[in-house]
Design an enzyme around this catalytic site. Structure first.
Site, PDB file in Angstrom:
ATOM      1  N   GLY A  96       0.781  -1.227   0.000  1.00  0.00           N
ATOM      2  CA  GLY A  96       0.000   0.000   0.000  1.00  0.00           C
ATOM      3  C   GLY A  96       0.811   1.274   0.000  1.00  0.00           C
ATOM      4  O   GLY A  96       0.247   2.368  -0.106  1.00  0.00           O
ATOM      5  N   ARG A 128     -11.050  22.220   6.666  1.00  0.00           N
ATOM      6  CA  ARG A 128     -12.051  22.534   7.682  1.00  0.00           C
ATOM      7  C   ARG A 128     -11.521  22.359   9.098  1.00  0.00           C
ATOM      8  O   ARG A 128     -12.141  22.811  10.059  1.00  0.00           O
ATOM      9  CB  ARG A 128     -13.302  21.667   7.464  1.00  0.00           C
ATOM     10  N   GLN A 129     -10.363  21.718   9.220  1.00  0.00           N
ATOM     11  CA  GLN A 129      -9.731  21.569  10.537  1.00  0.00           C
ATOM     12  C   GLN A 129      -8.673  22.657  10.693  1.00  0.00           C
ATOM     13  O   GLN A 129      -7.479  22.401  10.775  1.00  0.00           O
ATOM     14  CB  GLN A 129      -9.122  20.179  10.673  1.00  0.00           C
ATOM     15  N   LYS A 135     -28.744  29.456  10.452  1.00  0.00           N
ATOM     16  CA  LYS A 135     -29.011  28.096  10.921  1.00  0.00           C
ATOM     17  C   LYS A 135     -28.189  27.799  12.160  1.00  0.00           C
ATOM     18  O   LYS A 135     -27.177  28.439  12.445  1.00  0.00           O
ATOM     19  CB  LYS A 135     -28.688  27.069   9.827  1.00  0.00           C
ATOM     20  N   THR A 163     -21.862  16.549   2.390  1.00  0.00           N
ATOM     21  CA  THR A 163     -23.013  15.647   2.443  1.00  0.00           C
ATOM     22  C   THR A 163     -24.276  16.319   1.913  1.00  0.00           C
ATOM     23  O   THR A 163     -25.324  15.678   1.834  1.00  0.00           O
ATOM     24  CB  THR A 163     -23.269  15.182   3.885  1.00  0.00           C
ATOM     25  N   ALA A 164     -24.181  17.609   1.583  1.00  0.00           N
ATOM     26  CA  ALA A 164     -25.267  18.399   0.976  1.00  0.00           C
ATOM     27  C   ALA A 164     -26.417  18.682   1.926  1.00  0.00           C
ATOM     28  O   ALA A 164     -27.445  19.214   1.503  1.00  0.00           O
ATOM     29  CB  ALA A 164     -25.798  17.728  -0.292  1.00  0.00           C
TER      30      ALA A 164
END
Length: 320
Positions: free
Chosen positions: A42, A100-101, A199, A230-231
């Site tokens: 791998g 995003r982190q 939201k 994930t929309a």
């Protein structure tokens, strides 16, 4: 390191070879001859089959799914180019994973975006060329130059062709408060007003739409986001615009189509009429077709940026 390579050479890993080929087509160059495979256990295996000594090397590699494999391909290929005496190495990362982190959201969280920046620098990259970082401050995580291109101008040209500029029936909508600045700049390009979907996010990849700031009744709304994962947020915002705000119809656009988990099912069942994505990430091969998704190419933008970097002239107009 020298400040300028003697010619442009573009290589790619396995994450987005189609985009790399299109970039080369715009540059009137052939894609660099390299093989990116894996050993039996791998581990990433890189073989470069042409000399790069003294060249301005650009490695096109989105760090998308499989994220860790894509990242390692980028790092190992960068190291190979550095050890082969490339004049200058630019990591062209259309989609920057781990973005995003970018901060500690709670105790003992990593700041993975900073770690990835350190890895790319340590591997030997001299600069980074990317598009629509999730958080602009990630540019400061690098100790090398970072050019963060914008996808909004590509969308703006399209919607101006479709709806015209200054159309009072059109409204740009930010899907959350955090994307307000991006949506405001986009609305100014189109010459229209903007609204915000407010939201409350209860947990990762789940959100609850609360209310809409701005009057969207009877309007054609364009939702702008930097990515669709994930929309859930995008589809929830679109539903709120129609059911709560009374919008006439909803279009959406985003730079990066991650499309993980139930994204395709949600989009197929949503009120969104059309979702425009940039081809920074290829459509997932393991997902069924989604009739509302349409892709726009960013190859011309990246090719222009690569030429300007090579010629050492300003690319600031590409940010606008």
């Amino acid at each position: 390191m020298i400040s300028h390579g003697n010619e442009i050479k573009v290589f790619t890993g396995n994450s987005n070879p189609v985009l790399a080929e299109e970039i080369c087509a715009h540059l009137n160059k052939s894609l660099g001859n390299a093989t990116v495979t894996s050993f039996a256990d791998g581990e990433c295996s890189i073989s470069v089959h042409e000399p790069v000594r003294g060249c301005d090397v650009f490695i096109v590699q989105s760090t998308c799914k499989p994220v860790n494999d894509s990242l390692m391909e980028l790092l190992v290929m960068t190291d190979a180019m550095r050890r082969a005496s490339a004049g200058r190495i630019t990591a062209v990362v259309p989609y920057f994973g781990y973005a995003r982190q970018d901060r500690k959201a709670k105790s003992r969280d990593p700041i993975s975006a900073k770690l990835v920046a350190n890895l790319i620098t340590a591997a030997g990259a001299d600069r980074v060329l990317t598009m629509d970082l999730h958080a602009a401050q990630i540019q400061g995580f690098f100790d090398i130059p970072v050019d963060n291109l914008m996808g909004a101008p590509v969308f703006a040209k399209h919607y101006i062709r479709v709806f015209g500029k200054g159309n009072e029936d059109i409204m740009v909508v930010s899907p959350d408060v955090g994307s307000t600045a991006r949506a405001r700049a986009f609305s100014m390009k189109l010459g229209v007003n903007m609204a915000i979907v407010d939201k409350r996010r209860e947990k990762a990849n789940h959100s609850e739409v609360m209310n809409i700031i701005g009057n969207v009744e009877g309007k054609t709304c364009i939702l702008l986001d930097d990515m669709v994962d994930t929309a859930g947020s995008l589809c929830g915002a679109a539903e709120a615009l129609v059911n709560v705000g009374g919008a006439k119809e909803v279009y959406a656009c985003a730079s990066h189509g991650v499309l993980s988990g139930p994204a395709i099912e949600r989009l197929n069942n949503s009120v969104i009429k059309e979702l425009l994505l940039l081809d920074t990430i290829p459509y997932p091969t393991d997902k069924p077709k989604c009739d509302i998704i349409r892709y726009m190419s960013v190859a011309p933008v990246f090719a222009d940026a690569i030429e300007r970097i090579y010629e050492e002239i300003s690319i600031s107009n590409l940010f606008e």
